[in-house]
Design a protein around this motif. Structure first.
Motif, PDB file in Angstrom:
ATOM      1  N   ARG A  75      -1.716   1.184 -13.458  1.00 34.45           N
ATOM      2  CA  ARG A  75      -1.358   1.637 -12.116  1.00 34.45           C
ATOM      3  C   ARG A  75      -0.009   1.103 -11.675  1.00 34.45           C
ATOM      4  N   CYS A 132      -6.695  -3.308  -0.473  1.00 35.42           N
ATOM      5  CA  CYS A 132      -8.103  -3.112  -0.825  1.00 35.42           C
ATOM      6  C   CYS A 132      -8.428  -3.747  -2.179  1.00 35.42           C
ATOM      7  N   ASP A 133      -7.452  -3.771  -3.110  1.00 31.18           N
ATOM      8  CA  ASP A 133      -7.667  -4.417  -4.408  1.00 31.18           C
ATOM      9  C   ASP A 133      -7.804  -5.928  -4.245  1.00 31.18           C
ATOM     10  N   PRO A 140     -11.009  -6.794 -11.111  1.00 26.24           N
ATOM     11  CA  PRO A 140     -10.648  -5.485 -10.557  1.00 26.24           C
ATOM     12  C   PRO A 140      -9.173  -5.130 -10.734  1.00 26.24           C
ATOM     13  N   ILE A 141      -8.296  -6.142 -10.892  1.00 27.98           N
ATOM     14  CA  ILE A 141      -6.873  -5.880 -11.095  1.00 27.98           C
ATOM     15  C   ILE A 141      -6.494  -5.942 -12.564  1.00 27.98           C
ATOM     16  N   LYS A 178      -2.583  -3.543 -15.116  1.00 25.30           N
ATOM     17  CA  LYS A 178      -3.107  -2.245 -15.488  1.00 25.30           C
ATOM     18  C   LYS A 178      -2.017  -1.183 -15.366  1.00 25.30           C
ATOM     19  N   THR A 185     -11.092  -6.794  -2.647  1.00 24.71           N
ATOM     20  CA  THR A 185     -12.180  -6.714  -3.621  1.00 24.71           C
ATOM     21  C   THR A 185     -12.238  -7.962  -4.487  1.00 24.71           C
ATOM     22  N   CYS A 186     -11.065  -8.432  -4.926  1.00 23.73           N
ATOM     23  CA  CYS A 186     -11.002  -9.630  -5.768  1.00 23.73           C
ATOM     24  C   CYS A 186     -11.469 -10.867  -5.004  1.00 23.73           C
ATOM     25  N   ILE A 200      -0.255  -4.508  -6.122  1.00 24.19           N
ATOM     26  CA  ILE A 200      -1.647  -4.319  -5.751  1.00 24.19           C
ATOM     27  C   ILE A 200      -1.726  -3.868  -4.306  1.00 24.19           C
ATOM     28  N   ARG A 201      -2.770  -3.150  -3.997  1.00 22.16           N
ATOM     29  CA  ARG A 201      -3.028  -2.744  -2.624  1.00 22.16           C
ATOM     30  C   ARG A 201      -3.904  -3.796  -1.946  1.00 22.16           C
ATOM     31  N   THR A 210       3.317  -7.306 -10.655  1.00 21.93           N
ATOM     32  CA  THR A 210       2.218  -6.356 -10.527  1.00 21.93           C
ATOM     33  C   THR A 210       2.059  -5.942  -9.075  1.00 21.93           C
ATOM     34  N   ASP A 258       0.823  -1.196   0.000  1.00 26.44           N
ATOM     35  CA  ASP A 258       0.000   0.000   0.000  1.00 26.44           C
ATOM     36  C   ASP A 258       0.860   1.250   0.000  1.00 26.44           C
TER      37      ASP A 258
END
Length: 203
Positions: free
Chosen positions: A186, A156-157, A169-170, A184, A160-161, A153-154, A151, A129
């Motif tokens: 990001r 929260c990502d 979402p990723i 992505k 969500t997945c 990812i946070r 990759t 994060d």
């Protein structure tokens, strides 16, 4: 979460997003409200769970479809958690809970920097994060992994997945295609952030 299987019946509250629920979505379709338990006691028998499913039917179905195809949400992927010096300040699962979540979801938990460097980078998710950018010595190895195709990812990502039982979402709509999904943009933004941390400020 360890020990969950298709026969497990998981009791969860409506609108729940607990670690227990996330692990259950990866392993069982029997995720019900507490009313199911009361109904069983009232009839002194097991009643069908279909009428007591919690409000995440789509995620339950997604998880069931994945398992029917012989896969789990994180099958073929490895996850490495970057630990910030202020870790205890933030509301995240413990490392043990994260490891269990990754493993019951079919992924490989990568515990050290050295092990992360040995993983095929396009299959590596770096869980980090914004508040974890507090150890300058970490930025070099993180940057190297991102440049190789890992990759970022946070939490929260990932959460969500797990709650959706989908990687869209990723990675977007092609998340479950046979080809390795492309991260992505990001991830590129994190590379730029890392570069800014490594660049000395102008005097």
């Amino acid at each position: 979460m360890k020990g969950y299987d298709e026969k497990t019946v998981l009791i969860a509250a409506p609108n729940c997003s607990s670690v227990k629920l996330m692990g259950g979505l990866s392993t069982t379709k029997h995720i019900v409200t507490e009313q199911w338990l009361h109904a069983c006691f009232d009839l002194n028998d097991l009643v069908p769970t279909s009428e007591y499913v919690v409000d995440c039917a789509d995620a339950i179905q997604n998880g069931e479809c994945l398992r029917a195809s012989g896969k789990y949400l994180l099958s073929g992927m490895s996850v490495h958690r970057v630990i910030g010096t202020n870790e205890k300040k933030y509301n995240k699962p413990s490392l043990e809970e994260l490891r269990d979540l990754v493993e019951v979801s079919g992924g490989e938990w990568v515990s050290t920097q050295r092990k992360a460097g040995n993983v095929h980078a396009p299959n590596l998710l770096i869980l980090m994060d914004d508040d974890d950018f507090d150890k300058p010595t970490q930025t070099h190895y993180i940057q190297a992994l991102l440049e190789k195709g890992a990759t970022n990812i946070r939490w929260c990502d990932l959460k969500t997945c797990l709650l959706a039982q989908s990687l869209e979402p990723i990675f977007g709509a092609k998340a479950h295609s046979s080809a390795t999904p492309k991260p992505k943009s990001r991830a590129q933004k994190f590379k730029e952030t890392l570069n800014s941390l490594l660049t000395p400020p102008h005097m």
